[in-house]
Design an enzyme around this catalytic site. Structure first.
Site, PDB file in Angstrom:
ATOM      1  N   HIS A  47       0.759  -0.989  -0.060  1.00  0.00           N
ATOM      2  CA  HIS A  47       0.160  -0.093  -0.118  1.00  0.00           C
ATOM      3  C   HIS A  47       0.862   1.245   0.099  1.00  0.00           C
ATOM      4  CE1 HIS A  47       0.814   0.732   4.246  1.00  0.00           C
ATOM      5  NE2 HIS A  47       1.011  -0.522   4.336  1.00  0.00           N
ATOM      6  N   ASP A  48       0.341   2.219  -0.735  1.00  0.00           N
ATOM      7  CA  ASP A  48       0.969   3.633  -0.800  1.00  0.00           C
ATOM      8  C   ASP A  48       2.346   3.599  -1.347  1.00  0.00           C
ATOM      9  OD1 ASP A  48      -1.187   5.310   0.525  1.00  0.00           O
ATOM     10  OD2 ASP A  48      -0.781   3.589   2.220  1.00  0.00           O
ATOM     11  N   GLY A  65       5.272  -0.990   2.711  1.00  0.00           N
ATOM     12  CA  GLY A  65       4.180  -0.049   2.428  1.00  0.00           C
ATOM     13  C   GLY A  65       4.902   1.502   2.618  1.00  0.00           C
TER      14      GLY A  65
END
Length: 188
Positions: A47-48, A65
């Site tokens: 994520h991200d 992440g």
């Protein structure tokens, strides 16, 4: 139900069994894979993450992440990159490395613990960097890793290098910009 996204750019090759996660509301909400990337089998992009253009992520590369990869980064297989790490443009990370600190642009690194082995001269040549620009990158490497200076002293000397080597001004700007954003410390 959060407004999060995954953006995948153009002309990417994503091989089998890869995972690319959505962004989270705790960050910008977007995981981004740029253009013209080669993502080999079993790669995980958490994520991200923000992945630039023209990168190569070899088999079983794992990005925690919030990882940021610059353009033209090459990551060797079985490499893990800790969350929140930034990897500068034109970096080459060797096979089975453990990356837990930021890697400045143009560097050649590998190992566990991670170590800078030099700068990515061959990668730069392949991308059309001429002798003057490569000499500038060599000087950046020397100031950061071979001069015995603190990081703050090296930053000052790097900033001054633009006037001493105008042919390497773009590389000096790339390095200076990266070093101004370091939060986890750089591999040294």
């Amino acid at each position: 139900g959060e407004p999060t996204e995954l953006h995948i750019g153009d002309r990417n090759t994503i091989r089998e069994c890869c995972t690319l996660n959505l962004g989270t509301a705790q960050d910008v909400g977007i995981t981004r894979l740029g253009n013209d990337n080669w993502v080999m089998a079993y790669v995980h992009i958490a994520h991200d993450c923000q992945v630039g253009n023209q990168t190569t992520l070899a088999n079983n590369t794992t990005l925690g992440g919030h990882v940021h990869l610059g353009d033209w980064v090459t990551i060797g297989g079985l490499t893990g990159i800790h969350q929140f790490v930034k990897v500068g443009a034109h970096v080459m990370v060797g096979f089975a490395s453990a990356v837990s600190q930021d890697i400045p642009p143009f560097m050649l690194v590998d190992g566990n613990p991670l170590s800078v082995r030099g700068f990515n001269a061959e990668g730069l040549r392949r991308r059309g960097f001429g002798p003057e620009r490569i000499a500038g990158v060599k000087q950046l490497h020397k100031l950061l890793y071979r001069s015995g200076k603190t990081l703050d002293q090296a930053r000052e000397d790097i900033a001054a290098l633009a006037s001493e080597m105008p042919e390497a001004a773009a590389e000096v700007a790339t390095m200076s910009s990266f070093l101004a954003q370091v939060e986890r410390g750089i591999v040294r």
